[in-house]
Design an enzyme around this catalytic site. Structure first.
Site, PDB file in Angstrom:
ATOM      1  N   LYS A 265       0.727  -1.032   0.037  1.00  0.00           N
ATOM      2  CA  LYS A 265      -0.095  -0.029  -0.005  1.00  0.00           C
ATOM      3  C   LYS A 265       1.034   1.263   0.009  1.00  0.00           C
ATOM      4  O   LYS A 265       1.616   1.609   0.927  1.00  0.00           O
ATOM      5  CB  LYS A 265      -1.033   0.044   1.181  1.00  0.00           C
ATOM      6  CG  LYS A 265      -2.258   0.783   1.049  1.00  0.00           C
ATOM      7  CD  LYS A 265      -2.129   2.224   0.899  1.00  0.00           C
ATOM      8  CE  LYS A 265      -1.532   2.994   2.068  1.00  0.00           C
ATOM      9  NZ  LYS A 265      -1.512   4.548   1.869  1.00  0.00           N
TER      10      LYS A 265
ATOM     11  N   GLY B 110       7.061   5.254   8.200  1.00  0.00           N
ATOM     12  CA  GLY B 110       5.956   6.457   8.556  1.00  0.00           C
ATOM     13  C   GLY B 110       6.280   6.983   9.903  1.00  0.00           C
ATOM     14  O   GLY B 110       7.288   6.845  10.485  1.00  0.00           O
TER      15      GLY B 110
ATOM     16  N   GLU C  67       9.935   1.658  10.872  1.00  0.00           N
ATOM     17  CA  GLU C  67      10.909   2.528  10.744  1.00  0.00           C
ATOM     18  C   GLU C  67      10.164   3.770  10.783  1.00  0.00           C
ATOM     19  O   GLU C  67       9.196   4.279   9.968  1.00  0.00           O
ATOM     20  CB  GLU C  67      11.794   2.479   9.300  1.00  0.00           C
ATOM     21  CG  GLU C  67      12.597   1.521   9.175  1.00  0.00           C
ATOM     22  CD  GLU C  67      13.649   1.362  10.312  1.00  0.00           C
ATOM     23  OE1 GLU C  67      14.183   2.324  11.077  1.00  0.00           O
ATOM     24  OE2 GLU C  67      14.042   0.411  10.667  1.00  0.00           O
TER      25      GLU C  67
ATOM     26  N   GLU D 164       9.650  15.969  16.025  1.00  0.00           N
ATOM     27  CA  GLU D 164       9.905  15.962  14.495  1.00  0.00           C
ATOM     28  C   GLU D 164       9.088  17.042  13.579  1.00  0.00           C
ATOM     29  O   GLU D 164       7.844  16.582  13.507  1.00  0.00           O
ATOM     30  CB  GLU D 164       9.938  14.480  14.022  1.00  0.00           C
ATOM     31  CG  GLU D 164      10.555  14.320  12.672  1.00  0.00           C
ATOM     32  CD  GLU D 164      10.387  13.118  12.202  1.00  0.00           C
ATOM     33  OE1 GLU D 164      11.319  12.391  11.399  1.00  0.00           O
ATOM     34  OE2 GLU D 164       9.218  12.228  12.525  1.00  0.00           O
TER      35      GLU D 164
ATOM     36  N   CYS E 125      13.523  11.026   7.361  1.00  0.00           N
ATOM     37  CA  CYS E 125      13.650  10.692   8.812  1.00  0.00           C
ATOM     38  C   CYS E 125      15.064  10.835   9.473  1.00  0.00           C
ATOM     39  O   CYS E 125      15.227  11.043  10.648  1.00  0.00           O
ATOM     40  CB  CYS E 125      12.892   9.362   8.918  1.00  0.00           C
ATOM     41  SG  CYS E 125      14.165   8.048   8.005  1.00  0.00           S
TER      42      CYS E 125
END
Length: 478
Positions: A172, A225, A247, A381, A281
């Site tokens: 997906k 994500g 992750e 973040e 990231c």
């Protein structure tokens, strides 16, 4: 142009016939249309993956690897076209998109090569007539949920090991960057991958991601994500007894000590903070600089930040394009406004409304100076072109600040002191550590992943990917 889901070796319409526009973040114009899929589409895909698993898993490693090589060849024939599509839907510059597309190709080559590597060991037995050995077996159909910031590379480094180790796949991709994933799936289709081995369902994650995680036909989930969604997936999948590989986020520190090469440290700080519009990231978002060079470092950093060209990512010379979507745009601007309340703004800090960019999601590269990491922008973040400067008086203080975060993905230090660099490697709480290079640089043949809330489960990439995509059998042969 209208695109379809890829299920059981065919491109088919979504079950309810719904489609959504794929938008260009440069001007918000529609590029293509992709399916607005439903749980029924996921169910069709998972059933196909389950049906194909028995035959696919019985092929040799080398036979499975050949399909990856063929897919790499198809991608290689149209790198420029794929890269333009990637840039148009994601917003990173064309050179970056070309680099990412080539990375996906190299990943396919790498894992086709893994098909010839050892997948077990012989272990001495106390009985001279017994041979003990281990072998790896695939886990079954796996679900892959991939993000928008590396829309062809991340699907490649999840799909390639999954396939070569004998699993089937339902992926997906992000609804913001479906065309990039389409190119990879189409290459595998053109390579002749058997029906049902690879399945791709486009759509909004909240609508279909949960169905993929919950499906009894899916034995493991690999997700890249946000921490918020990753933690939900972990809870759901773990209850169902499924393996998970997550992750997630990072708030990565880049330390610059007094003896560092300032030019090099500034160059990497700019690159790691602002390339890809900070949407990595592994981006360096906390620049921790020792007091003896702080003022000089700050001056050079601001000079270069203010000279960066922000614009259409397809134009030659553009350094930074738009953020990916309206949702991400509002999120970044909200955090910048929060930063203005709790820190000193040194550069940028505004949206860009010039006539040629006003329709896009453009934000200035932004630098804040903070006195404490207690402020929100130093802890959360942002996933945008925002970095913050912190002044420290010693190596020990720098490492303490570096570790003062819930994240632990990547970290870097710039110094010519071998003793301190080795101490940093030992003491910093991060899964990937760089000495005299930036936090962003990773290579696909090496393990990728972090500590603390940045990652969960076995590492991605390199030889360690076998740990997630297989189970081990121990055999006693008399």
């Amino acid at each position: 142009m209208r695109y379809e889901n890829y299920i059981n070796g065919q491109w088919i319409e979504p079950s309810l016939g719904g489609y959504v526009d794929n938008l260009n973040p440069h001007n918000q114009k529609a590029l293509d249309q992709f399916p607005a899929s439903t749980p029924e589409d996921i169910n069709l895909a998972t059933a196909a993956a389950k049906e194909a698993f028995t035959t696919w898993s019985k092929l040799s490693y080398q036979q499975r690897g050949e399909y990856l090589l063929k897919a790499a060849d198809f991608l290689s024939e149209k790198v420029e076209d794929i890269a333009r599509d990637l840039t148009s839907e994601e917003g990173k510059t064309l050179p970056e998109a070309i680099g990412e597309t080539n990375r996906a190709i190299r990943v396919l080559h790498y894992y086709s090569g893994e098909a010839t590597q050892s997948v077990g060991d012989i272990i001495p037995s106390v009985n001279p007539k017994t041979m003990i050995y281990t072998k790896r077996v695939p886990i079954g159909p796996v679900g892959l949920i991939t993000p928008w910031n590396f829309p062809i590379a991340i699907p490649a480094w999840k799909i390639a090991p999954a396939l070569v180790y004998g699993n089937t796949v339902v992926i997906k991709p992000s609804e913001f960057t479906p065309k990039s994933a389409y190119h990879l799936i189409d290459a595998l289709h053109q390579a002749g991958v058997p029906a049902g081995v690879v399945n791709c369902v486009f759509g909004v994650g909240g609508d279909i991601g949960a169905e993929l995680v919950d499906s009894p036909d899916i034995k493991a989930i690999s997700f890249t994500g946000s921490n918020k969604i990753g933690n939900v997936i972990k809870q759901r999948a773990t209850i169902l007894g499924k393996s998970v590989q997550l992750e997630m986020g990072g708030k990565n520190p880049l330390i610059v000590l007094n003896d560092a090469n300032i030019d090099k440290a500034v160059a990497f700080s700019i690159q790691d903070g602002f390339m890809s519009t900070g949407q990595k990231c592994t981006a360096a978002s906390r620049l921790i600089v020792e007091a003896g060079i702080y003022d000089e470092f700050c001056r050079r950093l601001l000079d270069q930040t203010n000279s960066l060209k922000v614009g259409n990512p397809l134009d030659e010379g553009t350094y930074m394009g738009p953020v990916v979507s309206a949702r991400q745009y509002e999120s970044v601007l909200t955090m910048i406004e929060q930063g203005k309340k709790e820190a000193r703004l040194l550069a940028g800090g505004n949206e860009i409304n010039t006539p040629d960019l006003k329709e896009g999601f453009y934000v200035q590269p932004t630098v804040f100076e903070v006195d404490s990491q207690s402020v929100e922008i130093a802890r959360k973040e942002i996933f945008g072109p925002v970095v913050m400067l912190l002044k420290v008086n010693s190596f020990d203080e720098a490492v303490e600040l570096a570790n003062d975060t819930s994240y632990g993905l990547s970290a870097a230090i710039f110094t010519n002191n071998l003793t301190l660099s080795q101490r940093f490697v030992d003491e910093v709480e991060a899964g990937m550590v760089h000495v005299n290079s930036g936090t962003v640089g990773t290579e696909f043949q090496a393990p990728f992943g972090g500590m603390k809330s940045s990652s969960d489960g076995p590492r991605e990439q390199g030889k360690t990917s076998i740990d997630f995509y297989t189970k081990m059998k121990t055999v006693y042969m008399d």
